[in-house]
Design a protein around this motif. Structure first.
Motif, PDB file in Angstrom:
ATOM      1  N   GLY A 101       0.596  -1.183   0.188  1.00  0.00           N
ATOM      2  CA  GLY A 101       0.139   0.155   0.037  1.00  0.00           C
ATOM      3  C   GLY A 101       0.873   1.301  -0.088  1.00  0.00           C
ATOM      4  N   HIS A 102       0.425   2.136  -0.863  1.00  0.00           N
ATOM      5  CA  HIS A 102       1.399   3.512  -1.019  1.00  0.00           C
ATOM      6  C   HIS A 102       0.217   4.608  -0.883  1.00  0.00           C
ATOM      7  N   THR A 149       0.721  13.438   6.957  1.00  0.00           N
ATOM      8  CA  THR A 149       1.801  13.091   7.695  1.00  0.00           C
ATOM      9  C   THR A 149       2.398  11.756   7.514  1.00  0.00           C
ATOM     10  N   ARG A 150       3.558  11.129   7.980  1.00  0.00           N
ATOM     11  CA  ARG A 150       4.104   9.913   7.766  1.00  0.00           C
ATOM     12  C   ARG A 150       3.076   8.901   8.221  1.00  0.00           C
ATOM     13  N   GLU A 151       2.623   9.101   9.515  1.00  0.00           N
ATOM     14  CA  GLU A 151       1.726   8.078  10.267  1.00  0.00           C
ATOM     15  C   GLU A 151       0.419   7.997   9.513  1.00  0.00           C
ATOM     16  N   TYR A 152      -0.072   9.290   9.198  1.00  0.00           N
ATOM     17  CA  TYR A 152      -1.512   9.120   8.339  1.00  0.00           C
ATOM     18  C   TYR A 152      -1.182   8.454   6.798  1.00  0.00           C
ATOM     19  N   ASN A 153      -0.004   8.502   6.318  1.00  0.00           N
ATOM     20  CA  ASN A 153      -0.113   7.966   4.909  1.00  0.00           C
ATOM     21  C   ASN A 153       0.467   6.293   5.217  1.00  0.00           C
ATOM     22  N   LEU A 154       1.014   6.089   6.278  1.00  0.00           N
ATOM     23  CA  LEU A 154       1.086   4.659   6.584  1.00  0.00           C
ATOM     24  C   LEU A 154       0.066   4.054   6.765  1.00  0.00           C
ATOM     25  N   GLY A 201       3.407   3.802   3.092  1.00  0.00           N
ATOM     26  CA  GLY A 201       2.919   5.009   3.082  1.00  0.00           C
ATOM     27  C   GLY A 201       3.455   5.901   1.837  1.00  0.00           C
ATOM     28  N   LYS A 202       4.151   7.094   2.339  1.00  0.00           N
ATOM     29  CA  LYS A 202       4.638   7.976   1.431  1.00  0.00           C
ATOM     30  C   LYS A 202       6.273   7.642   1.081  1.00  0.00           C
ATOM     31  N   GLU A 203       6.781   6.593   1.785  1.00  0.00           N
ATOM     32  CA  GLU A 203       8.233   6.630   1.662  1.00  0.00           C
ATOM     33  C   GLU A 203       8.694   5.664   0.347  1.00  0.00           C
ATOM     34  N   ARG A 204       7.837   5.309  -0.573  1.00  0.00           N
ATOM     35  CA  ARG A 204       8.486   4.773  -1.821  1.00  0.00           C
ATOM     36  C   ARG A 204       7.561   5.628  -3.129  1.00  0.00           C
ATOM     37  N   PRO A 205       7.803   6.655  -3.258  1.00  0.00           N
ATOM     38  CA  PRO A 205       7.008   7.432  -4.448  1.00  0.00           C
ATOM     39  C   PRO A 205       7.582   6.817  -5.720  1.00  0.00           C
ATOM     40  N   ILE A 206       6.624   6.723  -6.715  1.00  0.00           N
ATOM     41  CA  ILE A 206       7.393   6.431  -8.074  1.00  0.00           C
ATOM     42  C   ILE A 206       7.558   7.925  -8.766  1.00  0.00           C
ATOM     43  N   GLU A 207       6.741   8.851  -8.525  1.00  0.00           N
ATOM     44  CA  GLU A 207       7.016  10.155  -9.035  1.00  0.00           C
ATOM     45  C   GLU A 207       7.448  11.245  -7.732  1.00  0.00           C
ATOM     46  N   VAL A 208       8.230  12.153  -7.798  1.00  0.00           N
ATOM     47  CA  VAL A 208       8.233  13.098  -6.816  1.00  0.00           C
ATOM     48  C   VAL A 208       8.365  14.234  -7.115  1.00  0.00           C
ATOM     49  N   CYS A 209       7.250  14.975  -7.107  1.00  0.00           N
ATOM     50  CA  CYS A 209       7.069  16.388  -7.444  1.00  0.00           C
ATOM     51  C   CYS A 209       5.776  16.851  -6.803  1.00  0.00           C
TER      52      CYS A 209
END
Length: 174
Positions: free
Chosen positions: A102-103, A109-114, A144-152
């Motif tokens: 899950g991504h 926040t990190r916690e919310y996205n996890l 969460g948000k730790e492994r994005p495909i795109e960064v922008c």
């Protein structure tokens, strides 16, 4: 001495060239024994994207990911269609296990996205189970948000990062 060096270089070049000849296993058409044989001619395709039982086929042809809307873990009709294909493939290829990642996008926040990534992965897992895939063959993990495909910081990037990805594996999920 100079002539000896040239002779050695010529011999090395010829011996190296002999190793790269396609008919080196016999026959001009490469139909000799070993890897160049008739069975070996298709070996490069087995297990690849053209082999319907391979993880590469699953990822490229069936589709290994579903996308989600902002702050949502509900499946879209397109996501359900992809998961229907995944479920069929998993039921046909019972030797494989699946890990659902899950991504989330980088907003929040990190916690919310996890937690959101975990909900997305669990939604996919539950859908696959409802289609007949044994729960013992499925595991979930949230990045969460730790492994994005795109960064922008644009919606186009965010949309690609709001996803669940089904990774095919062999072996134990423990």
């Amino acid at each position: 001495m100079h002539m000896t060096t040239k002779a050695i270089l010529v011999l090395l070049t010829l011996s190296t060239a002999a190793c790269t000849r396609p008919d080196r296993f016999g026959g001009a058409d490469g139909a000799g024994a070993g890897a160049g044989g008739a069975d070996g001619a298709n070996a490069g395709q087995l297990g690849g994207a053209n082999d319907p039982t391979s993880p590469q086929f699953f990822a490229q042809t069936i589709g290994d990911r579903v996308l989600f809307q902002v702050d949502s873990s509900s499946l879209t009709p397109a996501g359900q269609a992809t998961l229907d294909g995944q479920a069929t493939w998993l039921m046909t290829n019972s030797d494989y296990l699946a890990i659902v990642e899950g991504h989330a996008d980088e907003q929040g926040t990190r916690e919310y996205n996890l937690a959101l990534g975990a909900r997305r992965a669990n939604t996919v897992r539950e859908y696959l189970i409802s289609k007949g895939v044994p729960q013992s063959r499925l595991r979930t993990i949230s990045y969460g948000k730790e492994r994005p495909i795109e960064v922008c910081s644009e919606e186009a990037c965010y949309a690609k990062n709001r996803r669940a990805v089904t990774i095919i594996s062999v072996g134990s999920l423990s």
